[in-house]
Design an enzyme around this catalytic site. Structure first.
Site, PDB file in Angstrom:
ATOM      1  N   GLY B  50       0.906  -1.138   0.000  1.00 15.86           N
ATOM      2  CA  GLY B  50       0.000   0.000   0.000  1.00 15.86           C
ATOM      3  C   GLY B  50       0.937   1.178   0.000  1.00 15.86           C
ATOM      4  O   GLY B  50       2.135   1.026   0.145  1.00 15.86           O
ATOM      5  N   CYS B  51       0.390   2.374  -0.164  1.00 16.99           N
ATOM      6  CA  CYS B  51       1.246   3.553  -0.155  1.00 16.99           C
ATOM      7  C   CYS B  51       1.771   3.764   1.260  1.00 16.99           C
ATOM      8  O   CYS B  51       2.866   4.203   1.491  1.00 16.99           O
ATOM      9  CB  CYS B  51       0.432   4.739  -0.611  1.00 16.99           C
ATOM     10  SG  CYS B  51       1.359   6.228  -0.812  1.00 16.99           S
TER      11      CYS B  51
END
Lengths: 414, 145
Positions: B50-51
């Site tokens: 994920g970021c």
């Protein structure tokens, strides 16, 4: 100074807050505390009304039509260019190029300056504090031209090592591109010193002032900077529009970035003669509404006064740093002596994302993550930080709410 | 229990919480209790980026059913991961593939599946379904279904 917003040297924050309708928002039943200003600022009525005015009174394409509305839209459009030029004290209006934002401004220079001036074996210098938008375009240029990207290192406080920068300078360096203020840490860089060192070696300097232009007065002539880039949406104006300032001498030597309408003088199938500045770099119908309404944002900033803004935001920074530092297990990332109103931190053993989720439940908007500065986070060996960034419409009471929220998150997440 | 029965059970559990604090305290607790992924599987190959927060996911296939283990570096993400695993793990590939995860919405956690959260949860669910799909086609090819 405008009497509406100031009493002597003190800003009337309640009056200012009333200018920003979105600040009345409730999140999960609580008043919104908006501390994500470095990502995007909120808009005052003056800008919101200007947008309505544009579509109800001016909407038309610019620079081409002979009809009444086109004339009016063009006049407003070019008046806005003059206002931007005056705001940063550019020597000429045509040194102001409208782009989609800071990112496009940097890409334009990396592309057009790079095409003309950067060759195999040359060097481009950036700093360890850069946003991806001031890293990737130069990396792409270097890959394309066989040039090398060199990085000014930082110390543990998040300040640039100017001695190391001095050592990087030689005749292979074709351009230096650094930010004025770090978006992740808030460090205000010694750009005057950087520019004078580069100038001594005849190297042009580009400044990413996206995190500076809304916090402090910027005078491109006094700085003697060659290029500067910033975005409207971080300075209380509309999204989707930004500015590239470039010295006339450089802009004239650079080839266009994109081809199309507006940027041409004459076109035949054999050859196109490019338009002059600034239109050479403004292909296609621009974001007319946003350009015109950016002017309203600048008027608003000028009414309050950048000196007043800088003074008040510094007060918020000092207060937030003091109050947050009393929380057990807090670690500040970026403790430069000279900082804009940005506080980046982590809690021992707690992921920034978790803190952000709990703060959001409390109606407090902060940014968590790497803030588009992954190489910088790698230097500090962390995946990201919690970042609170303040604007002049924020208050000490809101900072108290943040401090309480962080304490609560800390209790819940341990 | 079927996937939907487990989802309904979760929804009932969450209906007991009076406010967001209790809800999140429960998610954090579930995160802390998530059985650890075997260290040998916590590799870069098994990472779902994920970021912001990262998720590691491992799948085992035993006797026609898929068993998931996972971990995350953020404890709230870990709690959410633990809920998804409780719902999907131990079921047949076809059931996992076709599962509609309505509990996330019903317990008021829909925002965690939005793009902006970038917490890896959405990608994790996609990954679980892809794994189930792969096992399902394998079963079909082997004629075991």
């Amino acid at each position: 100074m405008n009497a509406l917003h100031t009493t002597a040297d003190i800003l009337d924050i309640e009056k200012i807050r009333a200018d920003f309708p979105i600040l009345q928002t409730k999140v999960n039943g609580r008043p919104l505390v908006y501390f994500d200003n470095a990502a995007s600022s909120q808009k005052p009525w003056k800008v919101i009304k200007a947008i309505e005015d544009y579509y109800t009174k001016l909407n038309s394409n610019v620079h081409r039509g002979v009809h009444h509305l086109s004339q009016k839209a063009t006049d407003a459009f070019e008046a806005s260019r003059r206002k931007v030029a005056a705001f940063i004290n550019a020597a000429h209006d045509y040194e102001v190029i409208f782009t989609r934002g800071t990112t496009e401004s940097i890409n334009l220079v990396a592309h057009s300056f790079g095409k003309r001036f950067v060759n195999e074996g040359d060097v481009v210098i950036i700093s360890a504090l850069e946003h991806h938008s001031n890293i990737v375009p130069w990396q792409m240029l270097c890959e394309d031209r066989g040039a090398k990207l060199k990085v000014i290192p930082i110390n543990e406080k998040g300040e640039l090592n100017i001695e190391a920068f001095r050592e990087l300078l030689d005749d292979t360096v074709k351009i230096v591109s650094v930010n004025y203020v770090s978006n992740s840490l808030g460090t205000i860089n010694p750009v005057k010193e950087i520019i004078s060192l580069a100038r001594y070696n005849d190297i042009p300097v580009m400044l990413d002032v996206a995190q500076a232009v809304q916090h402090m007065p910027i005078d491109v002539q006094e700085l003697d900077v060659d290029f500067a880039a910033f975005s409207s949406h971080k300075m209380y104006g509309p999204t989707g529009i930004g500015v590239l300032y470039g010295k006339e001498s450089w802009l004239n030597k650079m080839p266009p970035y994109q081809g199309g309408g507006e940027m041409i003088k004459t076109v035949t199938f054999d050859k196109t003669v490019y338009n002059e500045l600034p239109f050479k770099f403004e292909a296609g119908t621009p974001h007319i509404e946003a350009v015109i309404c950016l002017s309203a944002a600048i008027d608003y900033i000028n009414e309050i006064g950048l000196d007043n803004i800088a003074r008040y935001e510094h007060e918020l920074l000092v207060y937030a740093t003091e109050q947050l530092s009393m929380i057990e297990g807090i670690r500040f990332i970026g403790t430069a002596d000279n900082k804009a109103s940005v506080v980046s931190f982590n809690l021992d053993g707690i992921h920034a994302y978790d803190v952000g989720v709990i703060l959001d439940q409390l109606g407090i908007a902060v940014r968590t993550g790497h803030h588009c500065t992954q190489p910088l986070m790698d230097i500090f060996c962390i995946p990201g930080t919690v970042r609170a960034s303040f604007a002049f419409y924020n208050t000490k009471e809101e900072i108290d709410a943040l401090v309480e929220g962080v304490k609560r998150a800390s209790r819940m997440l341990r | 229990m079927t996937i939907n029965e487990i989802q309904d059970e979760l929804i009932e559990e969450f209906s007991l919480f009076g406010d967001w604090m209790e809800k999140y305290e429960n998610i954090i607790q579930m995160g802390k209790e998530l059985p650890l992924i075997n260290a040998q599987y916590k590799t870069d190959d098994n990472i779902i980026k994920g970021c912001q927060s990262r998720v590691w996911l491992h799948a085992d296939y035993k006797e026609g059913r898929i068993f998931f283990t996972a971990d995350s570096d953020a404890v709230i993400t870990k709690g959410l991961v633990s809920m998804v695993i409780r719902v999907l793990s131990g079921h047949a590939p076809a059931e996992i593939m076709n599962a509609e995860l309505y509990f996330v919405d019903k317990v008021g956690l829909r925002e965690h599946l939005s793009m902006t959260r970038s917490n890896g949860l959405l990608s994790m669910i996609k990954q679980m379904k892809m794994y189930a799909m792969a096992m399902h086609s394998k079963q079909n090819a082997n004629g075991t279904v």
